[in-house]
Design a protein around this motif. Structure first.
Motif, PDB file in Angstrom:
ATOM      1  N   ARG A 360       0.813  -1.214   0.000  1.00  0.00           N
ATOM      2  CA  ARG A 360       0.000   0.000   0.000  1.00  0.00           C
ATOM      3  C   ARG A 360       0.848   1.265   0.000  1.00  0.00           C
ATOM      4  O   ARG A 360       0.447   2.299  -0.557  1.00  0.00           O
ATOM      5  CB  ARG A 360      -0.928  -0.018   1.211  1.00  0.00           C
ATOM      6  N   SER A 361       2.019   1.211   0.606  1.00  0.00           N
ATOM      7  CA  SER A 361       2.852   2.407   0.719  1.00  0.00           C
ATOM      8  C   SER A 361       3.422   2.867  -0.616  1.00  0.00           C
ATOM      9  O   SER A 361       3.829   4.023  -0.758  1.00  0.00           O
ATOM     10  CB  SER A 361       4.001   2.161   1.701  1.00  0.00           C
ATOM     11  N   GLN A 362       3.442   1.984  -1.620  1.00  0.00           N
ATOM     12  CA  GLN A 362       4.049   2.369  -2.897  1.00  0.00           C
ATOM     13  C   GLN A 362       3.221   3.418  -3.639  1.00  0.00           C
ATOM     14  O   GLN A 362       3.741   4.116  -4.511  1.00  0.00           O
ATOM     15  CB  GLN A 362       4.247   1.141  -3.777  1.00  0.00           C
ATOM     16  N   TRP A 363       1.932   3.563  -3.266  1.00  0.00           N
ATOM     17  CA  TRP A 363       1.095   4.539  -3.968  1.00  0.00           C
ATOM     18  C   TRP A 363       1.336   5.963  -3.472  1.00  0.00           C
ATOM     19  O   TRP A 363       0.843   6.911  -4.079  1.00  0.00           O
ATOM     20  CB  TRP A 363      -0.382   4.172  -3.815  1.00  0.00           C
ATOM     21  N   GLN A 364       2.111   6.141  -2.395  1.00  0.00           N
ATOM     22  CA  GLN A 364       2.338   7.479  -1.861  1.00  0.00           C
ATOM     23  C   GLN A 364       3.130   8.357  -2.819  1.00  0.00           C
ATOM     24  O   GLN A 364       3.099   9.592  -2.713  1.00  0.00           O
ATOM     25  CB  GLN A 364       3.075   7.390  -0.516  1.00  0.00           C
ATOM     26  N   TYR A 365       3.844   7.743  -3.742  1.00  0.00           N
ATOM     27  CA  TYR A 365       4.651   8.515  -4.682  1.00  0.00           C
ATOM     28  C   TYR A 365       3.868   8.918  -5.929  1.00  0.00           C
ATOM     29  O   TYR A 365       4.394   9.572  -6.816  1.00  0.00           O
ATOM     30  CB  TYR A 365       5.891   7.709  -5.091  1.00  0.00           C
ATOM     31  N   LEU A 366       2.603   8.495  -5.990  1.00  0.00           N
ATOM     32  CA  LEU A 366       1.749   8.822  -7.124  1.00  0.00           C
ATOM     33  C   LEU A 366       0.458   9.436  -6.614  1.00  0.00           C
ATOM     34  O   LEU A 366       0.076   9.247  -5.463  1.00  0.00           O
ATOM     35  CB  LEU A 366       1.433   7.555  -7.927  1.00  0.00           C
ATOM     36  N   GLU A 367      -0.230  10.172  -7.476  1.00  0.00           N
ATOM     37  CA  GLU A 367      -1.528  10.727  -7.112  1.00  0.00           C
ATOM     38  C   GLU A 367      -2.549   9.591  -7.123  1.00  0.00           C
ATOM     39  O   GLU A 367      -2.818   8.995  -8.165  1.00  0.00           O
ATOM     40  CB  GLU A 367      -1.935  11.818  -8.110  1.00  0.00           C
ATOM     41  N   SER A 368      -3.089   9.260  -5.963  1.00  0.00           N
ATOM     42  CA  SER A 368      -3.966   8.104  -5.870  1.00  0.00           C
ATOM     43  C   SER A 368      -5.027   8.332  -4.816  1.00  0.00           C
ATOM     44  O   SER A 368      -4.910   9.213  -3.967  1.00  0.00           O
ATOM     45  CB  SER A 368      -3.153   6.840  -5.521  1.00  0.00           C
ATOM     46  N   ARG A 369      -6.056   7.487  -4.865  1.00  0.00           N
ATOM     47  CA  ARG A 369      -7.094   7.510  -3.841  1.00  0.00           C
ATOM     48  C   ARG A 369      -7.583   6.084  -3.613  1.00  0.00           C
ATOM     49  O   ARG A 369      -7.735   5.309  -4.557  1.00  0.00           O
ATOM     50  CB  ARG A 369      -8.255   8.433  -4.224  1.00  0.00           C
ATOM     51  N   GLN A 370      -7.802   5.760  -2.358  1.00  0.00           N
ATOM     52  CA  GLN A 370      -8.367   4.464  -2.007  1.00  0.00           C
ATOM     53  C   GLN A 370      -9.882   4.583  -2.187  1.00  0.00           C
ATOM     54  O   GLN A 370     -10.545   5.312  -1.460  1.00  0.00           O
ATOM     55  CB  GLN A 370      -8.003   4.102  -0.564  1.00  0.00           C
TER      56      GLN A 370
END
Length: 381
Positions: A360-370
């Motif tokens: 889950r932490s890998q999405w912090q470097y991209l613009e994302s939303r859960q």
């Protein structure tokens, strides 16, 4: 009110009724995505699905006045039970009208079926194996679904919560990720460092390598290693791997498949990423997930010409000892460039366990939303 009658699926005609119920129930939904009809029939067919090497199952319909009002599959994965030291019966393909008598009757049927076979707990929604759809949607009802996950109406959750004994067992989170116009600097720098320090490299397969030289099978051998500790996972057999190669590898756009090799270990595959252009909108234009008369054309437009703005991150796996070395960054550094080339604007990250902080932490470097959450429930018998 007429009595709810539970009927066991015993032939192809009743199996078709079992599969068809989902399309009838969700035909008016703008967020549900029809599953491929022939694929559903094959998955539930004991003669065609290699999962029956390690599984047993029966399917049940809930009927009133001759009309189907619900369905459920009762499944025992003996390999998974042995792996996790459980005596668990799974429930899957659970769908029903908004009537608690119907949902209760269906789940009671699974409970009794499991008890008769010596099971001491039930859990679901789950499929035969980990690559089947898992979990009940509990958040994200107004988000467009995908063909790889369950979609259900909000009232399902209320039904499960009202029934005695069902508790949360595991949650899966899903993310919508914006494809960046420029590859994030952090990915690029980490990828460059990983290549130099650990002698890892990106590899783009040829069709011959994947099919004739056996690399497609190696992808799923690697999946067996990387997924072995995930919730409910059971090791894929040779026949199951062969089917997955047929279902995914043979039709994949190889630009959207990336592997990481370790040059220090004779180019051993240590990670992979398999992505597909999204079929969600195309499937919504089919007639109940059927390829004819025009469903094949809708699917072909996606497979051949990528007529969609979304890509599905279907399967990504990296050997544990290579995760800390940044092998994931090599996969994303390559795939993002492919996504940009095809004009994809969004990526749908498939379900990740709530407890899997590393993924889950890998999405912090991209613009994302859960944007979606699925839950598996458990009950002691």
């Amino acid at each position: 009110m007429s009595e709810t009658i539970i009927q066991k699926v015993t032939d192809k005609k009743s199996l078709k009724r079992f599969v068809q119920f989902y399309y009838d129930l969700y035909r008016s939904s703008e967020h549900a995505v029809p599953y491929l009809f022939f694929d559903e029939m094959a998955t539930l067919d004991r003669r065609k699905n290699p999962s029956f090497e390690c599984c047993e199952a029966d399917y049940f319909l809930a009927c009133r006045d001759g009309k189907v009002v619900g369905r459920v599959a009762a499944i025992i994965n003996h390999r998974a039970n042995e792996r996790w030291n459980r005596r668990q019966v799974r429930f899957g393909w659970l769908d029903f009208v908004d009537d608690t008598e119907v949902s209760a009757a269906l789940l009671k049927t699974v409970e009794q079926w499991g008890r008769e076979r010596g099971m001491t707990e039930m859990a679901g929604p789950l499929g035969f194996i980990d690559t089947d759809r898992e979990g009940m949607l509990i958040e994200g009802f107004d988000e467009l679904s995908t063909m790889y996950v369950n979609y259900n109406y909000p009232y399902y959750v209320r039904h499960l919560e009202q029934l005695d004994g069902f508790q949360k067992d595991n949650d899966y989170l899903e993310y919508q990720v914006k494809v960046p116009e420029v590859v994030p600097e952090k990915f690029g720098k980490i990828a460059e460092m990983v290549e130099k320090r650990y002698n890892l490299k990106v590899h783009k397969f040829t069709r011959r390598e994947l099919v004739d030289e056996g690399y497609g099978r190696r992808v799923f051998d690697l999946l067996n290693q990387t997924y072995k500790d995930l919730y409910g996972f059971s090791r894929l057999s040779e026949r199951q791997i062969d089917k997955l190669v047929d279902d995914y590898i043979k039709i994949a756009d190889l630009n959207l498949v990336t592997a990481v090799m370790d040059a220090n270990e004779d180019d051993k595959m240590v990670g992979f990423g398999i992505t597909f252009p999204s079929f969600s909108r195309a499937l919504q234009k089919t007639r109940d997930g059927r390829m004819w008369p025009m469903g094949w054309w809708q699917m072909l437009k996606i497979l051949k010409w990528h007529k969609t703005d979304t890509v599905d991150l279907l399967l990504i796996g990296v050997l544990p000892e290579y995760r800390s070395k940044g092998a994931n960054s090599l996969i994303f550094n390559d795939l993002i460039r492919q996504f940009q080339r095809y004009g994809f604007r969004w990526a749908e990250a498939m379900p990740q366990m709530e407890s899997n902080e590393n993924v889950r932490s890998q999405w912090q470097y991209l613009e994302s939303r859960q944007h979606r959450r699925h839950r598996c429930f458990r009950k002691d018998l």
